[in-house]
Write a protein that holds these residues in place. Structure first.
Motif, PDB file in Angstrom:
ATOM      1  N   ARG A 116     -13.221  -6.610 -17.783  1.00 12.02           N
ATOM      2  CA  ARG A 116     -13.294  -5.183 -17.459  1.00 12.02           C
ATOM      3  C   ARG A 116     -14.477  -4.881 -16.542  1.00 12.02           C
ATOM      4  NH1 ARG A 116     -16.133  -1.163 -19.760  1.00 12.02           N
ATOM      5  NH2 ARG A 116     -16.648  -2.355 -21.646  1.00 12.02           N
ATOM      6  N   LEU A 117     -15.625  -5.461 -16.848  1.00 14.93           N
ATOM      7  CA  LEU A 117     -16.818  -5.197 -16.050  1.00 14.93           C
ATOM      8  C   LEU A 117     -16.736  -5.847 -14.670  1.00 14.93           C
ATOM      9  CD1 LEU A 117     -19.522  -5.553 -18.826  1.00 14.93           C
ATOM     10  CD2 LEU A 117     -18.756  -3.442 -17.717  1.00 14.93           C
ATOM     11  N   LEU A 118     -16.146  -7.028 -14.584  1.00 13.58           N
ATOM     12  CA  LEU A 118     -15.985  -7.669 -13.282  1.00 13.58           C
ATOM     13  C   LEU A 118     -15.033  -6.879 -12.392  1.00 13.58           C
ATOM     14  CD1 LEU A 118     -15.860 -11.372 -14.472  1.00 13.58           C
ATOM     15  CD2 LEU A 118     -17.542 -10.417 -12.881  1.00 13.58           C
ATOM     16  N   ARG A 119     -13.950  -6.357 -12.962  1.00 10.53           N
ATOM     17  CA  ARG A 119     -13.036  -5.513 -12.174  1.00 10.53           C
ATOM     18  C   ARG A 119     -13.763  -4.272 -11.666  1.00 10.53           C
ATOM     19  NH1 ARG A 119      -8.999  -6.539 -16.191  1.00 10.53           N
ATOM     20  NH2 ARG A 119      -9.533  -4.531 -17.142  1.00 10.53           N
ATOM     21  N   ALA A 120     -14.550  -3.649 -12.539  1.00  8.91           N
ATOM     22  CA  ALA A 120     -15.289  -2.456 -12.135  1.00  8.91           C
ATOM     23  C   ALA A 120     -16.317  -2.777 -11.051  1.00  8.91           C
ATOM     24  CB  ALA A 120     -15.976  -1.834 -13.351  1.00  8.91           C
ATOM     25  N   ALA A 121     -16.976  -3.930 -11.179  1.00 10.42           N
ATOM     26  CA  ALA A 121     -17.959  -4.326 -10.173  1.00 10.42           C
ATOM     27  C   ALA A 121     -17.282  -4.584  -8.832  1.00 10.42           C
ATOM     28  CB  ALA A 121     -18.708  -5.572 -10.634  1.00 10.42           C
ATOM     29  N   GLU A 122     -16.114  -5.214  -8.851  1.00 10.04           N
ATOM     30  CA  GLU A 122     -15.388  -5.472  -7.606  1.00 10.04           C
ATOM     31  C   GLU A 122     -15.039  -4.167  -6.907  1.00 10.04           C
ATOM     32  OE1 GLU A 122     -11.896  -8.539  -6.326  1.00 10.04           O
ATOM     33  OE2 GLU A 122     -11.423  -7.148  -7.947  1.00 10.04           O
ATOM     34  N   ASP A 123     -14.714  -3.148  -7.679  1.00 12.17           N
ATOM     35  CA  ASP A 123     -14.397  -1.847  -7.093  1.00 12.17           C
ATOM     36  C   ASP A 123     -15.636  -1.143  -6.550  1.00 12.17           C
ATOM     37  OD1 ASP A 123     -11.724  -2.147  -7.715  1.00 12.17           O
ATOM     38  OD2 ASP A 123     -11.872  -1.051  -9.623  1.00 12.17           O
ATOM     39  N   ALA A 124     -16.790  -1.412  -7.147  1.00 12.03           N
ATOM     40  CA  ALA A 124     -18.004  -0.673  -6.799  1.00 12.03           C
ATOM     41  C   ALA A 124     -18.704  -1.220  -5.563  1.00 12.03           C
ATOM     42  CB  ALA A 124     -18.973  -0.682  -7.985  1.00 12.03           C
ATOM     43  N   VAL A 125     -18.604  -2.514  -5.320  1.00  9.70           N
ATOM     44  CA  VAL A 125     -19.368  -3.131  -4.232  1.00  9.70           C
ATOM     45  C   VAL A 125     -18.453  -3.454  -3.048  1.00  9.70           C
ATOM     46  CG1 VAL A 125     -21.052  -4.062  -5.849  1.00  9.70           C
ATOM     47  CG2 VAL A 125     -19.094  -5.469  -5.177  1.00  9.70           C
ATOM     48  N   GLY A 126     -19.060  -3.874  -1.937  1.00  5.22           N
ATOM     49  CA  GLY A 126     -18.298  -4.161  -0.736  1.00  5.22           C
ATOM     50  C   GLY A 126     -17.448  -5.406  -0.853  1.00  5.22           C
ATOM     51  N   ASP A 127     -16.499  -5.532   0.069  1.00  7.43           N
ATOM     52  CA  ASP A 127     -15.543  -6.637   0.026  1.00  7.43           C
ATOM     53  C   ASP A 127     -16.177  -7.997   0.289  1.00  7.43           C
ATOM     54  OD1 ASP A 127     -13.561  -4.852  -0.528  1.00  7.43           O
ATOM     55  OD2 ASP A 127     -12.656  -4.873   1.469  1.00  7.43           O
ATOM     56  N   THR A 128     -17.369  -8.030   0.873  1.00  9.39           N
ATOM     57  CA  THR A 128     -18.002  -9.315   1.181  1.00  9.39           C
ATOM     58  C   THR A 128     -18.879  -9.830   0.040  1.00  9.39           C
ATOM     59  OG1 THR A 128     -19.893  -8.224   2.232  1.00  9.39           O
ATOM     60  CG2 THR A 128     -18.012  -8.794   3.647  1.00  9.39           C
ATOM     61  N   ALA A 129     -19.052  -9.040  -1.007  1.00  9.97           N
ATOM     62  CA  ALA A 129     -19.912  -9.456  -2.117  1.00  9.97           C
ATOM     63  C   ALA A 129     -19.304 -10.633  -2.871  1.00  9.97           C
ATOM     64  CB  ALA A 129     -20.148  -8.296  -3.077  1.00  9.97           C
ATOM     65  N   VAL A 130     -20.149 -11.505  -3.346  1.00  5.14           N
ATOM     66  CA  VAL A 130     -19.746 -12.584  -4.238  1.00  5.14           C
ATOM     67  C   VAL A 130     -19.922 -12.106  -5.669  1.00  5.14           C
ATOM     68  CG1 VAL A 130     -20.332 -14.901  -5.089  1.00  5.14           C
ATOM     69  CG2 VAL A 130     -20.285 -14.435  -2.618  1.00  5.14           C
ATOM     70  N   LEU A 131     -18.924 -12.334  -6.507  1.00 10.40           N
ATOM     71  CA  LEU A 131     -19.011 -12.017  -7.926  1.00 10.40           C
ATOM     72  C   LEU A 131     -19.136 -13.317  -8.708  1.00 10.40           C
ATOM     73  CD1 LEU A 131     -17.796  -9.324  -6.793  1.00 10.40           C
ATOM     74  CD2 LEU A 131     -16.667  -9.068  -9.010  1.00 10.40           C
ATOM     75  N   ALA A 132     -19.996 -13.310  -9.719  1.00 12.05           N
ATOM     76  CA  ALA A 132     -20.204 -14.505 -10.533  1.00 12.05           C
ATOM     77  C   ALA A 132     -20.268 -14.108 -11.994  1.00 12.05           C
ATOM     78  CB  ALA A 132     -21.488 -15.218 -10.128  1.00 12.05           C
ATOM     79  N   THR A 133     -19.765 -14.977 -12.852  1.00 12.06           N
ATOM     80  CA  THR A 133     -19.913 -14.805 -14.292  1.00 12.06           C
ATOM     81  C   THR A 133     -20.893 -15.834 -14.828  1.00 12.06           C
ATOM     82  OG1 THR A 133     -18.786 -14.861 -16.452  1.00 12.06           O
ATOM     83  CG2 THR A 133     -17.872 -16.263 -14.705  1.00 12.06           C
ATOM     84  N   ASN A 134     -21.722 -15.404 -15.762  1.00  7.38           N
ATOM     85  CA  ASN A 134     -22.678 -16.308 -16.398  1.00  7.38           C
ATOM     86  C   ASN A 134     -22.110 -16.906 -17.690  1.00  7.38           C
ATOM     87  OD1 ASN A 134     -25.385 -17.500 -16.739  1.00  7.38           O
ATOM     88  ND2 ASN A 134     -25.535 -16.096 -18.480  1.00  7.38           N
ATOM     89  N   THR A 135     -20.794 -16.859 -17.853  1.00  2.00           N
ATOM     90  CA  THR A 135     -20.215 -17.397 -19.080  1.00  2.00           C
ATOM     91  C   THR A 135     -20.614 -18.860 -19.284  1.00  2.00           C
ATOM     92  OG1 THR A 135     -18.165 -17.776 -20.304  1.00  2.00           O
ATOM     93  CG2 THR A 135     -18.060 -18.089 -17.938  1.00  2.00           C
ATOM     94  N   SER A 136     -20.786 -19.223 -20.543  1.00  2.00           N
ATOM     95  CA  SER A 136     -21.126 -20.598 -20.875  1.00  2.00           C
ATOM     96  C   SER A 136     -19.917 -21.398 -21.336  1.00  2.00           C
ATOM     97  CB  SER A 136     -22.204 -20.632 -21.961  1.00  2.00           C
ATOM     98  OG  SER A 136     -21.784 -19.894 -23.090  1.00  2.00           O
ATOM     99  N   SER A 137     -18.763 -20.741 -21.509  1.00  2.00           N
ATOM    100  CA  SER A 137     -17.601 -21.502 -21.997  1.00  2.00           C
ATOM    101  C   SER A 137     -16.254 -20.896 -21.649  1.00  2.00           C
ATOM    102  CB  SER A 137     -17.681 -21.652 -23.524  1.00  2.00           C
ATOM    103  OG  SER A 137     -17.560 -20.387 -24.149  1.00  2.00           O
TER     104      SER A 137
END
Length: 298
Positions: A116-137
């Motif tokens: 949910r938060l990654l989808r919201a972040a993708e909508d909030a920032v520009g198309d050239t931004a890199v999105l990353a998750t800090n998940t450990s598993s």
């Protein structure tokens, strides 16, 4: 599983690429604060997403306090106050400034929450931004499936304590573009950290191996083979680990280890079945350092 590395300051790696100019970190807990501090120290302007005035204030103080201690130890090249001034907090993902180069999601290991938060972040920032998750598993591939631009997404698995740890595990999903991986590698090196690149698979490399050792150590305590201190000393002195697996479990959080074990048990089989003792301690609220008691008293 996010665990401490060698607590000494990592040796910087030479790189011609600078840190990203603008970074967003979603989550201001221990991991998120450490990630924010690391990028701010490298010169990035950092926006932390943390809801609620109390949580926001705690995140800023967590970062400022860690920076003060780093400055006192001579680990900063400029005053701690100047580095801390590069960090700001917003109450929601949709309040992020659009001109962000990198978003790092660093919330608890809940796949639905992360998606949910990654989808919201993708909508909030520009198309050239890199999105990353800090998940450990959790599956980076599954998280990528909720995004419009999965080619701009990957895992950046940081380790606790982030400012001192030398490692970032770069987790590549099938749809991750090569240019996204290159950017993540350049930024990792700009932080003075070392990368390990792995394909997306349950537990990646670090969590899978680290958890196997930690679970076996817990079983040894459960079976009365040895006390936690003796098991930790055996690995620290005999195998040159910076700390033993049970002290590491306390620092990571027994609840975090249990959640990862349950995920790997479901995906990889019985060798990752959580020990009874781990479940009992979590049920009693003995979660490690953060609650004052785990396998040790803090």
């Amino acid at each position: 599983m996010t665990g401490p590395s060698d607590p000494s300051r990592p040796e910087p790696r030479t790189t011609s690429a600078p840190a990203p100019a603008a970074v967003a970190v979603v989550g201001g807990g221990r991991m998120g604060a450490g990630i924010a501090q690391s990028f701010a120290t490298a010169g990035s302007s950092v926006t932390v997403v943390e809801s609620g005035a109390r949580a926001a204030a705690a995140a800023l103080e967590r970062i400022a306090g860690s920076l003060r201690r780093a400055g006192e130890r001579g680990h900063l090249d400029e005053p701690a106050e100047l580095v801390a001034a590069r960090v700001s907090v917003v109450p929601a993902v949709d309040a992020l400034p659009p001109a962000i180069d990198l978003v790092v999601e660093a919330v608890p290991e809940d796949a639905a929450l992360k998606a949910r938060l990654l989808r919201a972040a993708e909508d909030a920032v520009g198309d050239t931004a890199v999105l990353a998750t800090n998940t450990s598993s959790l599956s980076v591939t599954d998280l990528a499936a909720v995004l419009r631009r999965p080619d701009r997404f990957l895992g950046m698995h940081f380790f606790n304590p982030v400012p001192a740890s030398a490692l970032v595990e770069i987790v590549v999903a099938p749809g991750t573009a090569e240019r996204t991986v290159r950017s993540a590698l350049e930024w990792t090196r700009a932080l003075g950290k070392q990368d390990v690149v792995v394909k997306d698979s349950p537990g990646f490399a670090s969590s899978r191996l680290g958890l196997a050792l930690g679970l076996e150590a817990i079983r040894m305590v459960e079976e009365g083979v040895a006390a936690p201190e003796a098991i930790d000393d055996a690995m620290r002195l005999g195998y040159k680990h910076p700390m033993g697996p049970l002290r590491l479990t306390d620092l990571v959080g027994l609840d975090v280890r249990l959640a990862i074990a349950e995920h790997l048990h479901a995906t990889l089989g019985e060798r990752f079945a959580p020990p009874r003792l781990l479940r009992e301690k979590v049920a009693r609220g003995e979660l490690g350092q953060k609650t004052g008691r785990g396998f040790y008293t803090w």
